[in-house]
Design a protein around this motif. Structure first.
Motif, short mmCIF file in Angstrom:
data_model
loop_
_atom_site.label_atom_id
_atom_site.label_comp_id
_atom_site.label_asym_id
_atom_site.label_seq_id
_atom_site.Cartn_x
_atom_site.Cartn_y
_atom_site.Cartn_z
N PRO A 115 0.87 -1.19 0.06
CA PRO A 115 -0.03 0.01 0.03
C PRO A 115 0.91 1.45 0.10
O PRO A 115 0.46 2.39 -0.55
CB PRO A 115 -0.86 -0.23 1.31
CG PRO A 115 -0.06 -1.20 2.19
CD PRO A 115 0.72 -1.91 1.19
N VAL A 116 2.00 1.33 0.62
CA VAL A 116 3.01 2.36 0.50
C VAL A 116 3.52 2.46 -0.83
O VAL A 116 3.62 3.57 -1.52
CB VAL A 116 3.86 2.17 1.61
CG1 VAL A 116 5.07 3.49 1.44
CG2 VAL A 116 3.49 2.23 3.06
N PHE A 117 4.09 1.36 -1.48
CA PHE A 117 4.27 1.60 -2.91
C PHE A 117 3.41 2.12 -3.73
O PHE A 117 3.87 2.94 -4.68
CB PHE A 117 4.72 -0.21 -3.17
CG PHE A 117 5.25 -0.17 -4.71
CD1 PHE A 117 6.01 0.72 -5.24
CD2 PHE A 117 4.72 -1.25 -5.28
CE1 PHE A 117 6.48 0.55 -6.46
CE2 PHE A 117 4.98 -1.39 -6.71
CZ PHE A 117 6.01 -0.63 -7.34
N ALA A 118 1.99 1.74 -3.45
CA ALA A 118 0.98 2.21 -4.43
C ALA A 118 0.81 3.81 -4.21
O ALA A 118 0.16 4.30 -5.25
CB ALA A 118 -0.38 1.55 -4.04
N ARG A 119 1.26 4.24 -3.24
CA ARG A 119 1.27 5.70 -2.92
C ARG A 119 2.06 6.45 -4.20
O ARG A 119 1.47 7.61 -4.42
CB ARG A 119 1.48 6.19 -1.49
CG ARG A 119 0.90 5.63 -0.58
CD ARG A 119 1.43 6.02 0.81
NE ARG A 119 0.61 5.62 1.86
CZ ARG A 119 0.93 5.50 3.23
NH1 ARG A 119 2.08 6.26 3.63
NH2 ARG A 119 0.16 5.15 4.21
#
Length: 508
Positions: A115-119
């Motif tokens: 989810p942090v990568f998708a930011r």
């Protein structure tokens, strides 16, 4: 700052090690605020310790499970022979390995979860869109696998206790003892996940070889029942290699890809603990396509053998194991099913949504709280209905999942590899107003690519048995290629929209 900034990443915020891995600079404060918590922060390089074996064992443990077994045996049940089923599954896993490695790259390099990568592509707030979609899919999978594990407990206890257990009064179409078995297996998994990621790593290391041995034991048993291995290979295809086969092949291929399309998104949840890029690349290359193909081979042979012995294919290994009168053999088979189901369900279907739900409200939802949310939602999707029909299981459920998640994968690959050239700013991934804030925390280009790609991928699909008919009949010719359509459309559209806006991200 409302758009992607082309400025250089401040050297004091993060450091790049000699092996290419990046971490927060020594002495620099860790990201904080409403978009950070301990579970979402980058893993320090010193704690990225997973080796090639750890990743291979992870995949062996996840691939050798009852749902993987039913993928292959389900293809036998709908008319393929063993060669066609193994070919379909082998090709699907070689294809899905590509986005798996591409998205997995961000894990060992930056130590960040999915989810942090998708930011970086969707925005600090917008990342909740793909994260929640992925989390809800995981809830469905967790429910299906938990039902399978509950079945194993139910049949095992029935053999040991007798009719008092297996013949208990029915509630909602199943014996109340089946519901109790489902609840016991549900609680066991929650207890393990609450102990953390290191416990999961150790569990996967020993579960992998145990399950593989169990699969060979089942093959030996079925060949003995069938009078040798010959009948296992002799069951003919009901389709041939003509038009009937190819008509079934494409939706089957997309369904097989859809099975691991979930992990092609959230694989950074695991690779963030990787010692190096080599460890995650070789570990996944050795672990995924080889083990899935081997397990598919074992599965289709056993299912073909069941067709020779019982007159019809028994695609559920729990139901097949229950047909033996040997109590010791039954116990071993069902314990193997339990270990296999625990292995995949905890790693693939609790870790990811735990991080995903934590990403929605980092200050209020921890990794453990996210796991509990997943476990509760998994019951509410009625997994016993999804699993009861191989037609709906392979073509509807897996097809829809693959189409939607392929769309997200296309955006992640386009942003990280084509536009940013694998360069990210760790600090800005956790704060408002940075280069990943876009407009109010959302990148409309990613959202537009997701919507368009998703509609094209699944809009023309047959949603039976969930609903009757196709939402957009004109798109039905694309339905058999949902994952590829979603990934390709979103990748191209995202690059075009970003380039056209003149706000192309800075590359290294």
């Amino acid at each position: 700052m409302t758009e992607t900034a082309p400025t250089a990443i401040p050297p004091s915020a993060q450091v790049t090690l000699a092996d290419g891995r990046v971490e927060i600079a020594p002495g620099a404060p860790a990201p904080s605020g409403p978009y950070a918590n301990e579970d979402l922060l980058p893993v320090p390089a010193a704690k990225r310790t997973w080796t090639t074996y750890n990743f291979s064992a992870l995949w062996v443990g996840m691939a050798h499970n009852t749902a993987s077994w039913t993928l292959a045996s389900g293809l036998i049940a709908v008319g393929m022979d063993w060669k066609q089923a193994v070919f379909t599954i082998a090709l699907a896993n070689l294809i899905v390995l590509v986005p798996m490695l591409l998205t997995g790259h961000a894990g060992p390099k930056y130590g960040i979860p999915f989810p942090v990568f998708a930011r970086a592509s969707f925005g600090v707030r917008g990342a909740n869109l793909p994260a929640v979609v992925r989390a809800l899919v995981a809830c469905g999978w967790f429910g299906i696998q938990t039902w399978i594990g509950g079945e194993a407990i139910f049949f095992l206890a029935g053999k040991l206790i007798g009719d008092r257990w297996s013949g208990a009064a029915h509630i909602g179409g199943y014996a109340w003892t089946m519901w109790l078995s489902f609840a016991i297996f549900w609680a066991l998994q929650v207890a393990i996940i609450l102990r953390g990621m290191e416990t999961i790593r150790r569990f996967e290391n020993w579960a992998a070889p145990f399950v593989l041995v169990g699969a060979f034991v089942m093959l030996w048993w079925m060949s003995d029942q069938a009078g040798g291995v010959g009948p296992l290979f002799d069951q003919p295809s009901k389709l041939g290699w003509g038009g009937d086969f190819w008509k079934l092949f494409w939706p089957s291929l997309m369904g097989m890809i859809g099975f691991w399309s979930t992990l092609s998104l959230n694989i950074p949840d695991f690779t963030r603990y990787g010692r190096s890029q080599r460890a995650q690349t070789l570990g996944q290359a050795f672990g995924l396509p080889t083990t899935m193909t081997l397990f598919a081979f074992l599965s289709v042979l056993v299912t073909s053998g069941s067709q020779a012995v019982y007159g019809e294919p028994v695609w559920d290994p729990v139901q097949l194991a229950a047909k033996t009168d040997n109590v010791v053999g039954l116990i071993y088979a069902l314990v193997t099913v339990l270990v296999a189901t625990l292995s995949v369900n905890i790693a693939a279907n609790l870790v990811s949504p735990a991080f995903d739900f934590s990403n929605v409200a980092p200050r209020k939802v921890s990794f453990r709280t996210g796991a509990l949310i997943t476990a509760v939602l998994a019951v509410l999707i009625f997994p016993w209905r999804l699993y009861s029909d191989p037609q709906g299981y392979i073509f509807t459920w897996l097809g829809l999942v693959g189409g939607l998640l392929g769309t997200v994968a296309g955006i992640l690959v386009a942003d990280y590899w084509f536009l940013r050239r694998t360069r990210l700013d760790l600090a800005d991934l956790y704060r408002a107003g940075g280069r990943y804030w876009y407009a109010g925390g959302w990148n409309w280009r990613a959202v537009a690519a997701f919507v368009v790609g998703g509609v094209l991928a699944v809009g023309g699909a047959d949603f039976h048995p969930l609903i009757d008919g196709r939402p957009i009949p004109a798109l039905s010719p694309l339905a058999d290629y949902g994952w590829a359509v979603g990934l390709g459309t979103s990748l191209v559209l995202y690059v075009v929209l970003t380039s056209a806006s003149g706000k192309r991200p800075a590359a290294a």
